[in-house]
Design a protein around this motif. Structure first.
Motif, mmCIF file in Angstrom:
data_model
loop_
_atom_site.group_PDB
_atom_site.id
_atom_site.type_symbol
_atom_site.label_atom_id
_atom_site.label_comp_id
_atom_site.label_asym_id
_atom_site.label_seq_id
_atom_site.Cartn_x
_atom_site.Cartn_y
_atom_site.Cartn_z
ATOM 1 N N HIS A 84 0.838 -1.200 0.000
ATOM 2 C CA HIS A 84 0.000 0.000 0.000
ATOM 3 C C HIS A 84 0.875 1.253 0.000
ATOM 4 O O HIS A 84 2.089 1.183 0.203
ATOM 5 C CB HIS A 84 -0.925 0.024 1.222
ATOM 6 C CG HIS A 84 -2.119 -0.868 1.091
ATOM 7 N ND1 HIS A 84 -2.077 -2.218 1.368
ATOM 8 C CD2 HIS A 84 -3.403 -0.614 0.699
ATOM 9 C CE1 HIS A 84 -3.264 -2.756 1.164
ATOM 10 N NE2 HIS A 84 -4.091 -1.803 0.759
ATOM 11 N N HIS A 85 0.219 2.379 -0.155
ATOM 12 C CA HIS A 85 0.882 3.687 -0.187
ATOM 13 C C HIS A 85 1.553 4.024 1.147
ATOM 14 O O HIS A 85 1.267 3.410 2.179
ATOM 15 C CB HIS A 85 -0.143 4.770 -0.541
ATOM 16 C CG HIS A 85 -1.363 4.723 0.329
ATOM 17 N ND1 HIS A 85 -1.448 5.360 1.542
ATOM 18 C CD2 HIS A 85 -2.551 4.072 0.160
ATOM 19 C CE1 HIS A 85 -2.624 5.141 2.079
ATOM 20 N NE2 HIS A 85 -3.324 4.349 1.267
ATOM 21 N N ARG A 86 2.409 4.995 1.102
ATOM 22 C CA ARG A 86 3.219 5.364 2.265
ATOM 23 C C ARG A 86 2.409 5.942 3.422
ATOM 24 O O ARG A 86 2.885 6.012 4.556
ATOM 25 C CB ARG A 86 4.277 6.393 1.862
ATOM 26 C CG ARG A 86 3.705 7.718 1.406
ATOM 27 C CD ARG A 86 4.757 8.720 1.038
ATOM 28 N NE ARG A 86 5.581 8.264 -0.089
ATOM 29 C CZ ARG A 86 6.358 9.077 -0.796
ATOM 30 N NH1 ARG A 86 6.400 10.362 -0.503
ATOM 31 N NH2 ARG A 86 7.060 8.604 -1.800
ATOM 32 N N TYR A 87 1.169 6.354 3.157
ATOM 33 C CA TYR A 87 0.375 7.005 4.191
ATOM 34 C C TYR A 87 -0.479 6.028 5.012
ATOM 35 O O TYR A 87 -1.090 6.438 5.995
ATOM 36 C CB TYR A 87 -0.546 8.060 3.562
ATOM 37 C CG TYR A 87 0.199 9.080 2.737
ATOM 38 C CD1 TYR A 87 0.996 10.052 3.348
ATOM 39 C CD2 TYR A 87 0.127 9.057 1.350
ATOM 40 C CE1 TYR A 87 1.698 10.980 2.588
ATOM 41 C CE2 TYR A 87 0.831 9.980 0.581
ATOM 42 C CZ TYR A 87 1.615 10.936 1.210
ATOM 43 O OH TYR A 87 2.314 11.845 0.466
ATOM 44 N N LYS A 88 -0.538 4.782 4.618
ATOM 45 C CA LYS A 88 -1.387 3.817 5.341
ATOM 46 C C LYS A 88 -0.822 3.596 6.737
ATOM 47 O O LYS A 88 0.376 3.361 6.906
ATOM 48 C CB LYS A 88 -1.478 2.500 4.575
ATOM 49 C CG LYS A 88 -2.505 1.535 5.173
ATOM 50 C CD LYS A 88 -2.842 0.407 4.227
ATOM 51 C CE LYS A 88 -3.848 -0.565 4.837
ATOM 52 N NZ LYS A 88 -5.119 0.085 5.201
ATOM 53 N N ARG B 270 5.201 -0.907 2.135
ATOM 54 C CA ARG B 270 4.625 0.430 2.174
ATOM 55 C C ARG B 270 5.497 1.371 1.352
ATOM 56 O O ARG B 270 6.698 1.457 1.592
ATOM 57 C CB ARG B 270 4.535 0.954 3.619
ATOM 58 C CG ARG B 270 3.547 0.212 4.492
ATOM 59 C CD ARG B 270 2.113 0.547 4.114
ATOM 60 N NE ARG B 270 1.149 -0.196 4.907
ATOM 61 C CZ ARG B 270 0.632 -1.369 4.554
ATOM 62 N NH1 ARG B 270 0.988 -1.930 3.419
ATOM 63 N NH2 ARG B 270 -0.245 -1.979 5.315
ATOM 64 N N GLY C 84 5.313 4.907 -1.797
ATOM 65 C CA GLY C 84 4.745 5.652 -2.917
ATOM 66 C C GLY C 84 3.247 5.818 -2.848
ATOM 67 O O GLY C 84 2.683 6.077 -1.781
ATOM 68 N N ASP C 85 2.608 5.657 -3.992
ATOM 69 C CA ASP C 85 1.156 5.882 -4.074
ATOM 70 C C ASP C 85 0.401 4.600 -4.422
ATOM 71 O O ASP C 85 -0.683 4.648 -5.024
ATOM 72 C CB ASP C 85 0.840 6.969 -5.108
ATOM 73 C CG ASP C 85 1.273 6.585 -6.528
ATOM 74 O OD1 ASP C 85 1.934 5.540 -6.691
ATOM 75 O OD2 ASP C 85 0.949 7.335 -7.477
ATOM 76 N N ILE C 86 0.932 3.445 -4.025
ATOM 77 C CA ILE C 86 0.277 2.167 -4.322
ATOM 78 C C ILE C 86 -1.110 2.155 -3.684
ATOM 79 O O ILE C 86 -1.240 2.306 -2.467
ATOM 80 C CB ILE C 86 1.103 0.984 -3.784
ATOM 81 C CG1 ILE C 86 2.506 0.993 -4.377
ATOM 82 C CG2 ILE C 86 0.409 -0.340 -4.097
ATOM 83 C CD1 ILE C 86 3.451 0.011 -3.702
ATOM 84 N N VAL C 87 -2.134 1.982 -4.485
ATOM 85 C CA VAL C 87 -3.497 1.992 -3.963
ATOM 86 C C VAL C 87 -3.757 0.750 -3.126
ATOM 87 O O VAL C 87 -4.308 0.820 -2.025
ATOM 88 C CB VAL C 87 -4.520 2.094 -5.117
ATOM 89 C CG1 VAL C 87 -5.945 1.964 -4.585
ATOM 90 C CG2 VAL C 87 -4.350 3.425 -5.841
ATOM 91 N N ARG D 120 -9.204 4.124 -6.254
ATOM 92 C CA ARG D 120 -10.106 3.963 -5.110
ATOM 93 C C ARG D 120 -11.579 4.035 -5.524
ATOM 94 O O ARG D 120 -12.464 3.826 -4.695
ATOM 95 C CB ARG D 120 -9.810 5.033 -4.059
ATOM 96 C CG ARG D 120 -8.453 4.860 -3.390
ATOM 97 C CD ARG D 120 -8.156 5.982 -2.400
ATOM 98 N NE ARG D 120 -6.885 5.767 -1.747
ATOM 99 C CZ ARG D 120 -5.696 6.091 -2.265
ATOM 100 N NH1 ARG D 120 -5.643 6.668 -3.460
ATOM 101 N NH2 ARG D 120 -4.583 5.847 -1.606
#
Length: 269
Positions: A156-160, A209, A211-214, A237
């Motif tokens: 997943h993205h770095r923000y999860k 984790r 980048g922007d991986i959805v 999304r």
């Protein structure tokens, strides 16, 4: 045609905006409320202003204001926020579609208790494709119950903020149930150092984790001389938003009860 009056939690966030856009495009749904936390950008502003088509629905902090005209709340926020919304919705008969992940046992128990008062659809992933994948995993696990090591890899993205993802855990639960195991007893969430040989009864998890991986998920069944990989990869999304609207339609004639996307898609036997 019955129009679904839907409120969105986290209305100013990425997922919130995608949900608002999906509602604007749906002929049988209307945006009836919007919530976000105090201090979030957009509080007091029209929730659909970013579309260039204001909906006349300001983003509110107070639940009574943000949910006043809603029959449904779609919530993809954080466990603490969702549980606060849950108590209000249960008290006022507002149906909930919950895509939030990371609930502990107490949180899950609270959701089950609230479902006695209102209808709730709880799913860690509302993508139709993911939920079909869960059905495929059940079949594969039953057929590959002996001689295959099972590993679940998710990215997943770095923000999860939670790991493994709720979807990965759900995949593990489906596989474990199909094998007659309890995931709590057989899951391995990390390996480091001299670990010894792999216990064949375990289900391993690996987390990426960046980048922007959805959202990418692969379940690997590794045998001797062959391996089977069942994967699902999300590039947008929007699929989650469409699944959430499908869940709202499913709940339309439900007064109470706890459901998941397998119910929505009629995938349960």
């Amino acid at each position: 045609m019955t129009v679904l009056k839907i409120a969105i939690a986290g209305a100013g966030g990425r997922m919130g905006r995608i949900l608002i856009e999906a509602i604007a495009e749906a002929p049988d749904a209307t945006l009836a409320g919007a919530l976000d936390v105090a201090g979030a950008p957009g509080i007091g502003q029209d929730a659909a202003a970013f579309l260039g088509k204001p909906a006349g629905v300001p983003i509110a902090v107070e639940l009574a204001e943000g949910l006043a005209g809603a029959d449904y709340l779609i919530d993809f926020t954080r466990p603490e926020g969702t549980l606060r919304h849950l108590a209000y919705c249960a008290e006022h008969g507002i149906k909930m579609i919950i895509g939030t992940t990371g609930f502990d046992a107490a949180g899950k128990a609270a959701i089950a208790a609230a479902a006695e008062k209102t209808a709730i659809m709880l799913a860690p992933n509302m993508s139709v494709g993911v939920n079909v994948t869960l059905k495929l995993l059940e079949l594969a696990a039953k057929s590959l119950s002996e001689g295959y090591d099972i590993e679940i890899i998710e990215a997943h993205h770095r923000y999860k903020v939670d790991a493994p993802s709720g979807t990965a855990l759900k995949m593990g639960e489906v596989v474990a149930d199909a094998l007659g195991r309890d995931l709590k007893d057989c899951a391995v969430y990390g390996r480091e150092g001299v670990t010894g040989e792999r216990d064949p009864s375990t289900i391993g998890f690996a987390t990426v984790r960046g980048g922007d991986i959805v959202g990418d998920h692969t379940v690997l069944f590794a045998g001797i001389g062959e391996r089977i990989e069942i994967s699902h990869k999300s590039s947008s999304r929007v699929t989650y938003a469409h699944g959430a609207l499908r869940a709202a339609r499913f709940l339309a004639d439900k007064a109470n009860g706890l459901y998941d996307m397998q119910d929505v898609l009629a995938l349960k036997r």
